[in-house]
Design a protein around this motif. Sequence first.
Motif, mmCIF file in Angstrom:
data_model
loop_
_atom_site.group_PDB
_atom_site.id
_atom_site.type_symbol
_atom_site.label_atom_id
_atom_site.label_comp_id
_atom_site.label_asym_id
_atom_site.label_seq_id
_atom_site.Cartn_x
_atom_site.Cartn_y
_atom_site.Cartn_z
ATOM 1 N N MET A 147 0.911 -1.074 0.020
ATOM 2 C CA MET A 147 0.015 0.119 0.172
ATOM 3 C C MET A 147 0.962 1.275 0.077
ATOM 4 O O MET A 147 2.080 1.288 0.632
ATOM 5 C CB MET A 147 -0.910 0.024 1.417
ATOM 6 N N ALA A 148 0.463 2.161 -0.875
ATOM 7 C CA ALA A 148 1.486 3.550 -0.787
ATOM 8 C C ALA A 148 1.071 4.451 0.524
ATOM 9 O O ALA A 148 0.148 4.139 1.308
ATOM 10 C CB ALA A 148 0.690 4.323 -2.218
ATOM 11 N N ASP A 149 2.062 5.112 0.763
ATOM 12 C CA ASP A 149 2.382 5.685 1.731
ATOM 13 C C ASP A 149 1.271 6.940 1.764
ATOM 14 O O ASP A 149 1.187 7.860 0.695
ATOM 15 C CB ASP A 149 3.818 6.231 2.173
ATOM 16 N N GLU A 150 0.365 7.319 2.907
ATOM 17 C CA GLU A 150 -0.206 8.436 2.811
ATOM 18 C C GLU A 150 0.555 9.807 2.856
ATOM 19 O O GLU A 150 1.521 9.834 3.171
ATOM 20 C CB GLU A 150 -1.188 8.328 3.915
ATOM 21 N N ILE A 151 -0.179 10.664 2.184
ATOM 22 C CA ILE A 151 0.660 12.059 2.353
ATOM 23 C C ILE A 151 -0.217 12.840 3.472
ATOM 24 O O ILE A 151 -1.321 12.907 3.673
ATOM 25 C CB ILE A 151 0.728 12.737 1.007
ATOM 26 N N GLN A 152 0.651 13.928 4.005
ATOM 27 C CA GLN A 152 -0.001 14.996 4.893
ATOM 28 C C GLN A 152 0.535 16.115 4.532
ATOM 29 O O GLN A 152 1.703 16.402 4.131
ATOM 30 C CB GLN A 152 0.449 14.622 6.310
ATOM 31 N N LYS A 153 -0.321 17.282 4.618
ATOM 32 C CA LYS A 153 0.144 18.674 4.537
ATOM 33 C C LYS A 153 1.132 19.134 5.738
ATOM 34 O O LYS A 153 0.538 18.984 6.856
ATOM 35 C CB LYS A 153 -1.392 19.678 4.337
ATOM 36 N N VAL A 154 2.146 19.750 5.223
ATOM 37 C CA VAL A 154 3.003 20.093 6.332
ATOM 38 C C VAL A 154 3.286 21.543 6.369
ATOM 39 O O VAL A 154 3.818 22.181 7.290
ATOM 40 C CB VAL A 154 4.249 19.199 5.981
ATOM 41 N N PHE A 155 3.010 22.288 5.295
ATOM 42 C CA PHE A 155 3.207 23.468 5.085
ATOM 43 C C PHE A 155 2.171 24.234 4.098
ATOM 44 O O PHE A 155 1.958 23.888 2.941
ATOM 45 C CB PHE A 155 4.675 23.850 4.678
ATOM 46 N N GLU A 193 13.755 18.794 0.389
ATOM 47 C CA GLU A 193 14.248 17.922 -0.616
ATOM 48 C C GLU A 193 15.733 17.624 -0.351
ATOM 49 O O GLU A 193 16.396 16.802 -0.420
ATOM 50 C CB GLU A 193 13.873 18.250 -1.873
ATOM 51 N N ALA A 194 16.291 18.629 -0.024
ATOM 52 C CA ALA A 194 17.862 18.701 0.531
ATOM 53 C C ALA A 194 18.217 17.531 1.600
ATOM 54 O O ALA A 194 19.374 17.181 1.900
ATOM 55 C CB ALA A 194 18.502 20.049 0.784
ATOM 56 N N ALA A 195 17.015 17.740 2.489
ATOM 57 C CA ALA A 195 17.279 16.804 3.469
ATOM 58 C C ALA A 195 16.651 15.431 3.118
ATOM 59 O O ALA A 195 16.628 14.576 4.167
ATOM 60 C CB ALA A 195 16.491 17.402 4.632
ATOM 61 N N GLY A 196 16.372 15.294 2.065
ATOM 62 C CA GLY A 196 15.934 13.769 1.394
ATOM 63 C C GLY A 196 14.378 13.433 1.796
ATOM 64 O O GLY A 196 14.065 12.412 1.946
ATOM 65 N N ILE A 197 13.831 14.568 2.133
ATOM 66 C CA ILE A 197 12.267 14.392 2.227
ATOM 67 C C ILE A 197 11.631 14.751 0.864
ATOM 68 O O ILE A 197 11.676 15.511 0.173
ATOM 69 C CB ILE A 197 11.753 15.389 3.210
ATOM 70 N N THR A 198 10.665 13.791 0.655
ATOM 71 C CA THR A 198 9.959 13.811 -0.681
ATOM 72 C C THR A 198 8.864 14.910 -0.328
ATOM 73 O O THR A 198 7.874 14.652 0.544
ATOM 74 C CB THR A 198 9.177 12.387 -1.068
ATOM 75 N N VAL A 199 8.631 15.850 -1.417
ATOM 76 C CA VAL A 199 7.644 16.733 -1.371
ATOM 77 C C VAL A 199 6.766 16.839 -2.687
ATOM 78 O O VAL A 199 7.121 16.746 -3.643
ATOM 79 C CB VAL A 199 8.273 18.077 -1.276
ATOM 80 N N ILE A 200 5.512 17.221 -2.367
ATOM 81 C CA ILE A 200 4.321 17.076 -3.462
ATOM 82 C C ILE A 200 3.850 18.572 -3.155
ATOM 83 O O ILE A 200 3.281 18.999 -2.046
ATOM 84 C CB ILE A 200 3.138 16.129 -3.327
ATOM 85 N N HIS A 218 0.228 24.427 -1.184
ATOM 86 C CA HIS A 218 0.307 23.503 -0.162
ATOM 87 C C HIS A 218 1.320 22.421 -0.331
ATOM 88 O O HIS A 218 1.186 21.965 -1.532
ATOM 89 C CB HIS A 218 -1.036 22.891 -0.019
ATOM 90 N N LEU A 219 2.232 22.378 0.639
ATOM 91 C CA LEU A 219 2.983 21.346 0.584
ATOM 92 C C LEU A 219 2.786 20.107 1.375
ATOM 93 O O LEU A 219 2.618 20.128 2.471
ATOM 94 C CB LEU A 219 4.554 21.788 1.023
ATOM 95 N N TYR A 220 3.095 18.929 0.682
ATOM 96 C CA TYR A 220 2.548 17.439 1.203
ATOM 97 C C TYR A 220 3.879 16.800 1.293
ATOM 98 O O TYR A 220 4.733 16.780 0.447
ATOM 99 C CB TYR A 220 1.515 16.857 0.569
ATOM 100 N N VAL A 221 3.949 15.903 2.241
ATOM 101 C CA VAL A 221 4.853 14.842 2.301
ATOM 102 C C VAL A 221 4.504 13.277 2.824
ATOM 103 O O VAL A 221 3.324 13.619 3.441
ATOM 104 C CB VAL A 221 6.047 15.396 3.391
#
Length: 95
Positions: A1-9, A25-32, A53-56
Motif C-alpha cells: 500500500m502506498a504511503d499516505e501524504i500529509q500537508k506539512v506547510f 528535498e535537500a534533507a531527503g524528504i519527498t515533497v508534493i 500547499h506542501l505535502y510529504v
Amino acid sequence: MADEIQKVFTAYGQLEADMVRLMLEAAGITVIQRRESAGTVYGLTVGPLGEVHLYVPSSQFEDAQQLIQAMQAGDLENLTSEDEWETGISDEETD
C-alpha cells in the motif's frame, strides 16, 4: 500500500513554496506541491488562490515538521563558502 501524504506547510506564493520545498528535498524528504490552477494562471500570491500547499509522506511528516520549525525559529545555518560546506567550520571560527 502506498504511503499516505500529509500537508506539512502552506506557503503564500510560489517563491516561498519553492524555498521550503528545496530545503526539505535537500534533507531527503519527498515533497508534493499543490495549488489552485487559477492562481498559477494569474500569478496570484495572496489569498486562497495564491496559496501553495506542501505535502510529504506520512513516514517523513515529523522530520519535515521539525525542519520547518527550525527554519521558522532561525535555527538553521547558512553555509556560504566552499570551505564551510566541506568542513562545517566558518573562516571566522578558524581565526
